[in-house]
Design an enzyme around this catalytic site. Structure first.
Site, PDB file in Angstrom:
ATOM      1  N   HIS A 109       1.154  -1.276   0.128  1.00 52.74           N
ATOM      2  CA  HIS A 109       0.209  -0.029   0.046  1.00 52.74           C
ATOM      3  C   HIS A 109       0.878   1.353   0.003  1.00 52.74           C
ATOM      4  O   HIS A 109       1.816   1.269   0.660  1.00 52.74           O
ATOM      5  CB  HIS A 109      -0.924  -0.056   1.148  1.00 52.74           C
ATOM      6  CG  HIS A 109      -1.837   1.002   1.236  1.00 52.74           C
ATOM      7  ND1 HIS A 109      -2.745   1.341   0.169  1.00 52.74           N
ATOM      8  CD2 HIS A 109      -2.041   2.173   2.181  1.00 52.74           C
ATOM      9  CE1 HIS A 109      -3.409   2.570   0.573  1.00 52.74           C
ATOM     10  NE2 HIS A 109      -3.033   2.883   1.955  1.00 52.74           N
ATOM     11  N   ASP A 126      -4.278   9.215   3.119  1.00 57.72           N
ATOM     12  CA  ASP A 126      -4.110   7.731   2.925  1.00 57.72           C
ATOM     13  C   ASP A 126      -5.477   7.028   2.293  1.00 57.72           C
ATOM     14  O   ASP A 126      -6.577   7.570   2.808  1.00 57.72           O
ATOM     15  CB  ASP A 126      -4.089   7.095   4.333  1.00 57.72           C
ATOM     16  CG  ASP A 126      -3.756   5.553   4.021  1.00 57.72           C
ATOM     17  OD1 ASP A 126      -4.179   4.891   3.145  1.00 57.72           O
ATOM     18  OD2 ASP A 126      -3.069   5.031   4.997  1.00 57.72           O
ATOM     19  N   CYS A 174      -3.826   2.360  -5.102  1.00 61.17           N
ATOM     20  CA  CYS A 174      -3.221   3.577  -3.968  1.00 61.17           C
ATOM     21  C   CYS A 174      -2.204   4.412  -4.592  1.00 61.17           C
ATOM     22  O   CYS A 174      -2.002   5.501  -4.280  1.00 61.17           O
ATOM     23  CB  CYS A 174      -2.800   2.719  -2.923  1.00 61.17           C
ATOM     24  SG  CYS A 174      -1.684   1.336  -3.291  1.00 61.17           S
TER      25      CYS A 174
END
Length: 243
Positions: A109, A126, A174
Protein backbone atom coordinates in the site's frame (compact mmCIF):
# COMPACT_ATOMS: atom_id res chain seq x y z
CA UNK A 1 13.45 -13.56 -19.06
CA UNK A 2 14.51 -10.20 -20.51
CA UNK A 3 12.99 -6.96 -19.30
CA UNK A 4 14.10 -4.29 -21.79
CA UNK A 5 14.61 -0.68 -20.77
CA UNK A 6 11.89 1.54 -22.27
CA UNK A 7 12.75 5.00 -20.96
CA UNK A 8 15.50 6.48 -18.81
CA UNK A 9 14.37 9.82 -17.39
CA UNK A 10 16.53 11.80 -14.95
CA UNK A 11 17.04 9.46 -11.98
CA UNK A 12 14.27 7.06 -12.98
CA UNK A 13 14.09 4.10 -15.36
CA UNK A 14 11.05 2.40 -16.85
CA UNK A 15 11.21 -1.18 -18.11
CA UNK A 16 8.78 -3.32 -20.06
CA UNK A 17 7.53 -4.88 -16.83
CA UNK A 18 6.51 -1.39 -15.65
CA UNK A 19 4.62 -0.83 -18.90
CA UNK A 20 2.79 -4.10 -18.28
CA UNK A 21 1.77 -2.88 -14.83
CA UNK A 22 0.30 0.30 -16.27
CA UNK A 23 -1.54 -1.59 -18.99
CA UNK A 24 -3.28 -3.78 -16.45
CA UNK A 25 -4.95 -3.15 -13.12
CA UNK A 26 -1.89 -3.68 -10.96
CA UNK A 27 -0.35 -1.96 -7.95
CA UNK A 28 2.13 0.73 -9.04
CA UNK A 29 5.73 -0.04 -8.14
CA UNK A 30 8.38 2.41 -6.98
CA UNK A 31 9.82 2.75 -10.51
CA UNK A 32 6.57 4.18 -11.84
CA UNK A 33 6.08 6.42 -8.80
CA UNK A 34 9.66 7.72 -9.16
CA UNK A 35 9.25 8.37 -12.87
CA UNK A 36 6.10 10.43 -12.47
CA UNK A 37 7.57 12.44 -9.59
CA UNK A 38 10.57 13.27 -11.80
CA UNK A 39 8.13 14.27 -14.54
CA UNK A 40 6.28 16.58 -12.14
CA UNK A 41 9.56 18.10 -10.93
CA UNK A 42 10.38 19.04 -14.52
CA UNK A 43 7.08 20.81 -14.96
CA UNK A 44 5.22 18.28 -17.07
CA UNK A 45 4.99 18.10 -20.82
CA UNK A 46 5.68 21.77 -21.56
CA UNK A 47 8.18 22.26 -18.70
CA UNK A 48 6.21 25.34 -17.63
CA UNK A 49 4.80 24.08 -14.35
CA UNK A 50 8.02 23.80 -12.40
CA UNK A 51 7.60 23.66 -8.66
CA UNK A 52 9.05 26.38 -6.38
CA UNK A 53 12.51 25.79 -4.92
CA UNK A 54 11.01 25.67 -1.44
CA UNK A 55 9.13 22.47 -2.32
CA UNK A 56 10.79 19.04 -2.43
CA UNK A 57 9.49 15.74 -3.79
CA UNK A 58 11.41 12.88 -2.21
CA UNK A 59 11.73 9.71 -4.27
CA UNK A 60 10.38 6.44 -2.88
CA UNK A 61 13.94 5.07 -2.88
CA UNK A 62 15.17 7.85 -0.58
CA UNK A 63 12.27 7.35 1.84
CA UNK A 64 12.81 3.57 1.75
CA UNK A 65 16.55 3.96 2.35
CA UNK A 66 15.98 6.25 5.32
CA UNK A 67 13.71 3.63 6.89
CA UNK A 68 16.78 1.52 7.60
CA UNK A 69 19.17 4.23 8.73
CA UNK A 70 19.62 3.98 12.47
CA UNK A 71 19.94 7.64 13.45
CA UNK A 72 18.64 11.01 12.34
CA UNK A 73 22.22 12.26 12.30
CA UNK A 74 23.12 9.71 9.63
CA UNK A 75 20.14 10.76 7.52
CA UNK A 76 21.21 14.38 7.81
CA UNK A 77 24.75 13.50 6.75
CA UNK A 78 23.49 11.51 3.78
CA UNK A 79 20.80 13.84 2.48
CA UNK A 80 20.97 17.31 4.04
CA UNK A 81 23.59 18.70 1.68
CA UNK A 82 22.35 17.24 -1.64
CA UNK A 83 18.67 17.87 -0.88
CA UNK A 84 18.87 20.94 1.42
CA UNK A 85 16.14 19.45 3.58
CA UNK A 86 16.10 22.14 6.25
CA UNK A 87 15.65 24.94 3.72
CA UNK A 88 12.46 23.43 2.30
CA UNK A 89 9.04 24.70 3.30
CA UNK A 90 7.17 21.64 2.02
CA UNK A 91 8.50 18.08 1.62
CA UNK A 92 6.48 15.25 0.05
CA UNK A 93 7.16 11.69 1.28
CA UNK A 94 5.61 8.83 -0.76
CA UNK A 95 5.29 5.91 1.68
CA UNK A 96 4.86 2.17 1.41
CA UNK A 97 4.35 -0.31 4.22
CA UNK A 98 7.48 -2.23 3.23
CA UNK A 99 9.80 -2.68 6.24
CA UNK A 100 11.96 -5.42 4.67
CA UNK A 101 15.35 -4.08 3.45
CA UNK A 102 15.80 -7.21 1.33
CA UNK A 103 12.67 -6.55 -0.74
CA UNK A 104 13.22 -3.58 -3.03
CA UNK A 105 9.94 -2.19 -4.32
CA UNK A 106 7.93 -4.32 -1.90
CA UNK A 107 4.89 -3.46 0.17
CA UNK A 108 1.15 -3.60 -0.41
CA UNK A 109 0.00 0.00 0.00
CA UNK A 110 1.09 3.56 -0.87
CA UNK A 111 0.19 6.64 1.15
CA UNK A 112 1.46 10.22 1.37
CA UNK A 113 3.15 12.17 4.14
CA UNK A 114 3.85 15.91 3.76
CA UNK A 115 6.00 18.06 6.04
CA UNK A 116 4.95 21.72 6.27
CA UNK A 117 7.64 23.81 7.93
CA UNK A 118 5.43 26.78 8.86
CA UNK A 119 2.99 24.37 10.51
CA UNK A 120 5.79 22.43 12.21
CA UNK A 121 3.82 19.27 11.54
CA UNK A 122 3.31 16.51 9.01
CA UNK A 123 0.01 15.97 7.22
CA UNK A 124 -1.04 12.54 6.03
CA UNK A 125 -3.18 11.30 3.14
CA UNK A 126 -4.28 7.68 2.87
CA UNK A 127 -6.76 6.30 0.32
CA UNK A 128 -7.58 3.35 2.62
CA UNK A 129 -8.60 4.92 5.93
CA UNK A 130 -5.15 5.49 7.48
CA UNK A 131 -3.99 1.96 6.60
CA UNK A 132 -0.34 3.10 6.69
CA UNK A 133 -0.55 5.51 9.64
CA UNK A 134 1.97 3.51 11.68
CA UNK A 135 4.41 3.77 8.76
CA UNK A 136 3.85 7.53 8.71
CA UNK A 137 4.79 7.74 12.39
CA UNK A 138 7.83 5.57 11.69
CA UNK A 139 9.06 7.94 8.95
CA UNK A 140 8.41 10.97 11.17
CA UNK A 141 10.70 9.36 13.75
CA UNK A 142 13.46 9.36 11.12
CA UNK A 143 12.87 12.98 10.07
CA UNK A 144 11.86 14.63 13.32
CA UNK A 145 15.00 16.79 13.04
CA UNK A 146 12.92 18.86 10.58
CA UNK A 147 10.66 19.96 13.45
CA UNK A 148 11.58 23.20 15.20
CA UNK A 149 11.48 21.44 18.57
CA UNK A 150 12.08 17.72 17.93
CA UNK A 151 9.90 15.71 20.33
CA UNK A 152 10.65 12.40 22.01
CA UNK A 153 9.39 9.37 20.11
CA UNK A 154 6.44 8.96 22.46
CA UNK A 155 4.91 12.25 21.32
CA UNK A 156 5.21 11.88 17.55
CA UNK A 157 1.45 11.49 16.99
CA UNK A 158 1.02 15.08 18.12
CA UNK A 159 2.89 16.14 15.00
CA UNK A 160 0.73 14.18 12.56
CA UNK A 161 -2.52 15.49 11.06
CA UNK A 162 -4.69 12.94 9.28
CA UNK A 163 -6.31 14.55 6.25
CA UNK A 164 -9.60 13.46 4.73
CA UNK A 165 -8.64 11.62 1.56
CA UNK A 166 -10.52 10.41 -1.53
CA UNK A 167 -10.90 6.66 -1.03
CA UNK A 168 -9.90 4.04 -3.59
CA UNK A 169 -12.51 1.60 -4.84
CA UNK A 170 -10.20 -1.40 -5.23
CA UNK A 171 -7.01 -2.94 -3.88
CA UNK A 172 -4.50 -1.66 -6.42
CA UNK A 173 -4.93 2.07 -7.17
CA UNK A 174 -3.28 3.50 -4.02
CA UNK A 175 -0.17 4.65 -5.90
CA UNK A 176 -2.31 6.51 -8.41
CA UNK A 177 -4.09 8.28 -5.55
CA UNK A 178 -0.75 9.35 -4.08
CA UNK A 179 0.48 10.71 -7.42
CA UNK A 180 -2.84 12.43 -8.10
CA UNK A 181 -2.93 14.13 -4.69
CA UNK A 182 0.66 15.30 -5.15
CA UNK A 183 -0.10 16.63 -8.62
CA UNK A 184 -3.24 18.51 -7.58
CA UNK A 185 -1.50 20.05 -4.56
CA UNK A 186 1.43 21.08 -6.76
CA UNK A 187 -0.96 22.78 -9.17
CA UNK A 188 -2.27 24.88 -6.28
CA UNK A 189 1.25 25.69 -5.08
CA UNK A 190 2.41 26.66 -8.58
CA UNK A 191 -0.66 28.85 -9.10
CA UNK A 192 -0.11 30.55 -5.74
CA UNK A 193 3.53 31.13 -6.65
CA UNK A 194 2.46 32.75 -9.92
CA UNK A 195 -0.06 34.93 -8.09
CA UNK A 196 2.79 36.11 -5.88
CA UNK A 197 4.92 36.80 -8.98
CA UNK A 198 7.44 34.16 -8.02
CA UNK A 199 8.06 35.56 -4.53
CA UNK A 200 8.01 32.21 -2.73
CA UNK A 201 8.36 33.73 0.73
CA UNK A 202 4.89 35.22 0.39
CA UNK A 203 3.23 31.81 0.09
CA UNK A 204 1.48 30.56 3.22
CA UNK A 205 1.83 26.83 2.62
CA UNK A 206 0.08 26.06 5.89
CA UNK A 207 -3.04 28.00 4.93
CA UNK A 208 -2.97 26.76 1.34
CA UNK A 209 -2.60 23.05 2.04
CA UNK A 210 -4.90 22.88 5.05
CA UNK A 211 -7.70 25.01 3.64
CA UNK A 212 -11.22 23.67 3.27
CA UNK A 213 -11.08 24.76 -0.38
CA UNK A 214 -8.07 22.51 -1.02
CA UNK A 215 -9.66 19.50 0.60
CA UNK A 216 -12.91 19.99 -1.28
CA UNK A 217 -10.95 20.35 -4.51
CA UNK A 218 -9.22 17.00 -3.98
CA UNK A 219 -12.55 15.25 -3.51
CA UNK A 220 -14.04 17.03 -6.50
CA UNK A 221 -11.14 16.27 -8.85
CA UNK A 222 -9.87 12.87 -7.72
CA UNK A 223 -12.70 10.54 -8.65
CA UNK A 224 -12.50 6.88 -9.76
CA UNK A 225 -12.70 8.05 -13.39
CA UNK A 226 -9.88 10.54 -12.78
CA UNK A 227 -7.75 7.72 -11.37
CA UNK A 228 -8.56 5.46 -14.31
CA UNK A 229 -7.53 8.21 -16.72
CA UNK A 230 -4.37 8.94 -14.73
CA UNK A 231 -3.12 5.40 -15.27
CA UNK A 232 -3.55 5.85 -19.04
CA UNK A 233 -1.99 9.32 -18.91
CA UNK A 234 1.16 8.05 -17.20
CA UNK A 235 1.46 5.22 -19.71
CA UNK A 236 1.05 7.61 -22.65
CA UNK A 237 3.62 10.01 -21.17
CA UNK A 238 6.18 7.21 -21.03
CA UNK A 239 5.42 6.03 -24.56
CA UNK A 240 5.80 9.58 -25.90
CA UNK A 241 9.22 9.85 -24.28
CA UNK A 242 10.19 6.53 -25.83
CA UNK A 243 9.69 8.05 -29.28
Amino acid sequence: MSDPLIVSYNDSAIYQSDINILKSNQWLNDSIISFYLEWLKDGGEDNKNKIPNQVLLLSPSVVFCCSFVESEQEIQLMFEQPLSLKTKEVIFFPLTNNRDPNVIGGGTHWSLLIFIKSLNKFIYYDSINSFNSSDAIFIISKFKFLLSSPPPKTNLKEFLINQKTPQQQNGYDCGLYVLSIIEELLKLIIKENENNKGEENKISYKDLLLSEFTNELLFKEITPNYIKDKRVEILNTILKLKK
